[in-house]
Design a protein around this motif. Structure first.
Motif, PDB file in Angstrom:
ATOM      1  N   UNK A 206     -12.429 -53.383 111.031  1.00  0.00           N
ATOM      2  CA  UNK A 206     -13.424 -53.019 111.970  1.00  0.00           C
ATOM      3  C   UNK A 206     -14.070 -51.905 112.365  1.00  0.00           C
ATOM      4  N   UNK A 207     -13.356 -50.688 111.704  1.00  0.00           N
ATOM      5  CA  UNK A 207     -13.638 -49.533 112.165  1.00  0.00           C
ATOM      6  C   UNK A 207     -13.976 -48.654 110.762  1.00  0.00           C
ATOM      7  N   UNK A 208     -13.797 -49.132 109.927  1.00  0.00           N
ATOM      8  CA  UNK A 208     -14.012 -48.577 108.412  1.00  0.00           C
ATOM      9  C   UNK A 208     -15.659 -48.044 108.153  1.00  0.00           C
ATOM     10  N   UNK A 209     -16.550 -48.795 108.647  1.00  0.00           N
ATOM     11  CA  UNK A 209     -18.098 -48.338 108.710  1.00  0.00           C
ATOM     12  C   UNK A 209     -18.092 -47.381 109.603  1.00  0.00           C
ATOM     13  N   UNK A 210     -17.462 -47.405 110.827  1.00  0.00           N
ATOM     14  CA  UNK A 210     -17.754 -46.303 112.034  1.00  0.00           C
ATOM     15  C   UNK A 210     -17.134 -44.896 111.562  1.00  0.00           C
ATOM     16  N   UNK A 211     -16.206 -44.962 110.529  1.00  0.00           N
ATOM     17  CA  UNK A 211     -15.404 -43.690 110.337  1.00  0.00           C
ATOM     18  C   UNK A 211     -16.430 -42.763 109.381  1.00  0.00           C
ATOM     19  N   UNK A 212     -17.360 -41.800 110.061  1.00  0.00           N
ATOM     20  CA  UNK A 212     -18.410 -41.161 109.293  1.00  0.00           C
ATOM     21  C   UNK A 212     -17.631 -40.173 108.255  1.00  0.00           C
ATOM     22  N   UNK A 213     -16.600 -39.543 108.799  1.00  0.00           N
ATOM     23  CA  UNK A 213     -15.724 -38.582 107.834  1.00  0.00           C
ATOM     24  C   UNK A 213     -15.380 -39.200 106.642  1.00  0.00           C
ATOM     25  N   UNK A 214     -14.604 -40.750 106.699  1.00  0.00           N
ATOM     26  CA  UNK A 214     -14.279 -41.379 105.522  1.00  0.00           C
ATOM     27  C   UNK A 214     -15.442 -41.772 104.520  1.00  0.00           C
ATOM     28  N   UNK A 215     -16.504 -42.180 105.305  1.00  0.00           N
ATOM     29  CA  UNK A 215     -17.572 -42.533 104.727  1.00  0.00           C
ATOM     30  C   UNK A 215     -18.244 -41.416 103.906  1.00  0.00           C
ATOM     31  N   UNK A 216     -18.253 -40.192 104.356  1.00  0.00           N
ATOM     32  CA  UNK A 216     -18.970 -39.217 103.844  1.00  0.00           C
ATOM     33  C   UNK A 216     -17.952 -38.816 102.374  1.00  0.00           C
ATOM     34  N   UNK A 217     -16.821 -38.867 102.666  1.00  0.00           N
ATOM     35  CA  UNK A 217     -15.857 -38.374 101.399  1.00  0.00           C
ATOM     36  C   UNK A 217     -15.955 -39.282 100.583  1.00  0.00           C
ATOM     37  N   UNK A 218     -15.988 -40.798 100.722  1.00  0.00           N
ATOM     38  CA  UNK A 218     -16.130 -41.946  99.602  1.00  0.00           C
ATOM     39  C   UNK A 218     -17.437 -41.924  99.166  1.00  0.00           C
ATOM     40  N   UNK A 219     -18.526 -41.580  99.712  1.00  0.00           N
ATOM     41  CA  UNK A 219     -20.028 -41.903  99.301  1.00  0.00           C
ATOM     42  C   UNK A 219     -20.252 -40.787  98.236  1.00  0.00           C
ATOM     43  N   UNK A 220     -19.650 -39.631  98.243  1.00  0.00           N
ATOM     44  CA  UNK A 220     -19.578 -38.725  97.143  1.00  0.00           C
ATOM     45  C   UNK A 220     -19.110 -39.390  95.820  1.00  0.00           C
ATOM     46  N   UNK A 221     -18.605 -40.408  95.723  1.00  0.00           N
ATOM     47  CA  UNK A 221     -18.108 -41.127  94.735  1.00  0.00           C
ATOM     48  C   UNK A 221     -19.000 -42.135  94.047  1.00  0.00           C
ATOM     49  N   UNK A 222     -20.314 -42.262  94.652  1.00  0.00           N
ATOM     50  CA  UNK A 222     -21.173 -43.358  94.178  1.00  0.00           C
ATOM     51  C   UNK A 222     -22.265 -42.719  93.246  1.00  0.00           C
ATOM     52  N   UNK A 223     -22.041 -43.438  91.999  1.00  0.00           N
ATOM     53  CA  UNK A 223     -23.181 -42.719  91.025  1.00  0.00           C
ATOM     54  C   UNK A 223     -24.530 -43.346  90.864  1.00  0.00           C
ATOM     55  N   UNK A 224     -24.403 -44.581  91.284  1.00  0.00           N
ATOM     56  CA  UNK A 224     -25.825 -45.184  91.113  1.00  0.00           C
ATOM     57  C   UNK A 224     -25.803 -46.543  91.904  1.00  0.00           C
ATOM     58  N   UNK A 225     -27.070 -46.963  92.131  1.00  0.00           N
ATOM     59  CA  UNK A 225     -27.239 -48.499  92.703  1.00  0.00           C
ATOM     60  C   UNK A 225     -28.401 -48.966  92.051  1.00  0.00           C
ATOM     61  N   UNK A 226     -28.434 -50.342  91.488  1.00  0.00           N
ATOM     62  CA  UNK A 226     -29.562 -50.877  90.914  1.00  0.00           C
ATOM     63  C   UNK A 226     -29.425 -52.279  91.307  1.00  0.00           C
ATOM     64  N   UNK A 227     -30.709 -53.158  91.577  1.00  0.00           N
ATOM     65  CA  UNK A 227     -30.787 -54.428  91.843  1.00  0.00           C
ATOM     66  C   UNK A 227     -31.455 -55.454  90.499  1.00  0.00           C
ATOM     67  N   UNK A 228     -30.868 -56.459  90.690  1.00  0.00           N
ATOM     68  CA  UNK A 228     -31.350 -57.488  89.760  1.00  0.00           C
ATOM     69  C   UNK A 228     -31.139 -59.010  90.674  1.00  0.00           C
ATOM     70  N   UNK A 229     -32.256 -59.458  90.683  1.00  0.00           N
ATOM     71  CA  UNK A 229     -32.441 -60.610  91.706  1.00  0.00           C
ATOM     72  C   UNK A 229     -31.875 -60.290  92.862  1.00  0.00           C
ATOM     73  N   UNK A 230     -30.943 -61.337  93.227  1.00  0.00           N
ATOM     74  CA  UNK A 230     -30.234 -61.315  94.457  1.00  0.00           C
ATOM     75  C   UNK A 230     -28.659 -60.386  94.454  1.00  0.00           C
ATOM     76  N   UNK A 231     -28.835 -59.515  93.308  1.00  0.00           N
ATOM     77  CA  UNK A 231     -27.500 -58.877  93.185  1.00  0.00           C
ATOM     78  C   UNK A 231     -27.763 -57.390  93.090  1.00  0.00           C
ATOM     79  N   UNK A 232     -26.845 -56.611  93.836  1.00  0.00           N
ATOM     80  CA  UNK A 232     -26.971 -55.156  93.635  1.00  0.00           C
ATOM     81  C   UNK A 232     -25.667 -54.685  92.887  1.00  0.00           C
ATOM     82  N   UNK A 233     -25.856 -53.901  92.126  1.00  0.00           N
ATOM     83  CA  UNK A 233     -24.735 -52.998  91.314  1.00  0.00           C
ATOM     84  C   UNK A 233     -24.549 -51.451  91.863  1.00  0.00           C
ATOM     85  N   UNK A 234     -23.450 -51.305  92.659  1.00  0.00           N
ATOM     86  CA  UNK A 234     -23.225 -50.094  93.006  1.00  0.00           C
ATOM     87  C   UNK A 234     -22.152 -49.437  91.907  1.00  0.00           C
TER      88      UNK A 234
END
Length: 155
Positions: free
Chosen positions: A67-95
């Protein structure tokens, strides 16, 4: 308060207030708080409490409560550096993520209060985001950017 309830409360308090990176470290802190626990009991407790491990810039990996994972800005900032792309197809998203980060990135998404997202499935470097049939993609993107601000640079 019974022993298990007390133990859970202490585990939550420690994880919320400290950067704990291993079960051994958590066991030591629990012993300091007067709670004797075996590694197998702690492992079961962490699983029952849905505690996750996410990458941390300075500590390697740390435990976070669901219940706190999405509130941890420093954690999210660190892990969001590791996202490379986001695409959608119908009702699916592929991150897409760097190798090994999909599971850590899926935790805050699963805890996100977004009615358009039903849930996620994480592999090694891919998070499948399952959205409702009538989901608004822009609302999903906005929700994801709230927890992963660097995502806006990829869109």
């Amino acid at each position: 308060m019974n022993q298990k309830t007390q133990r859970f409360a202490t585990i939550r308090k420690i994880i919320r207030s400290e950067l704990i990176g291993s079960q051994d470290e958590l066991i030591s802190r629990l012993h300091e708080c007067g709670i004797e626990i075996t590694q197998s009991t702690l492992s079961r407790d962490l699983k029952f409490m849905n505690v996750a491990k996410v990458p941390h810039k300075n500590k390697g990996y740390i435990y976070v409560l669901p219940n706190t994972a999405h509130h941890e800005v420093s954690v999210s900032a660190n892990i969001s550096d590791n996202i490379t792309s986001l695409v959608f197809s119908g009702n699916l998203g592929v991150l897409k993520t760097k190798s090994g980060y999909a599971s850590a990135i899926s935790v805050p998404i699963d805890n996100l209060d977004c009615p358009n997202i039903i849930g996620t499935i994480a592999g090694d470097n891919t998070v499948l985001i399952i959205m409702r049939e009538d989901a608004n993609r822009n609302a999903v993107i906005e929700s994801l950017i709230r927890i992963f601000p660097q995502l806006s640079n990829l869109l």
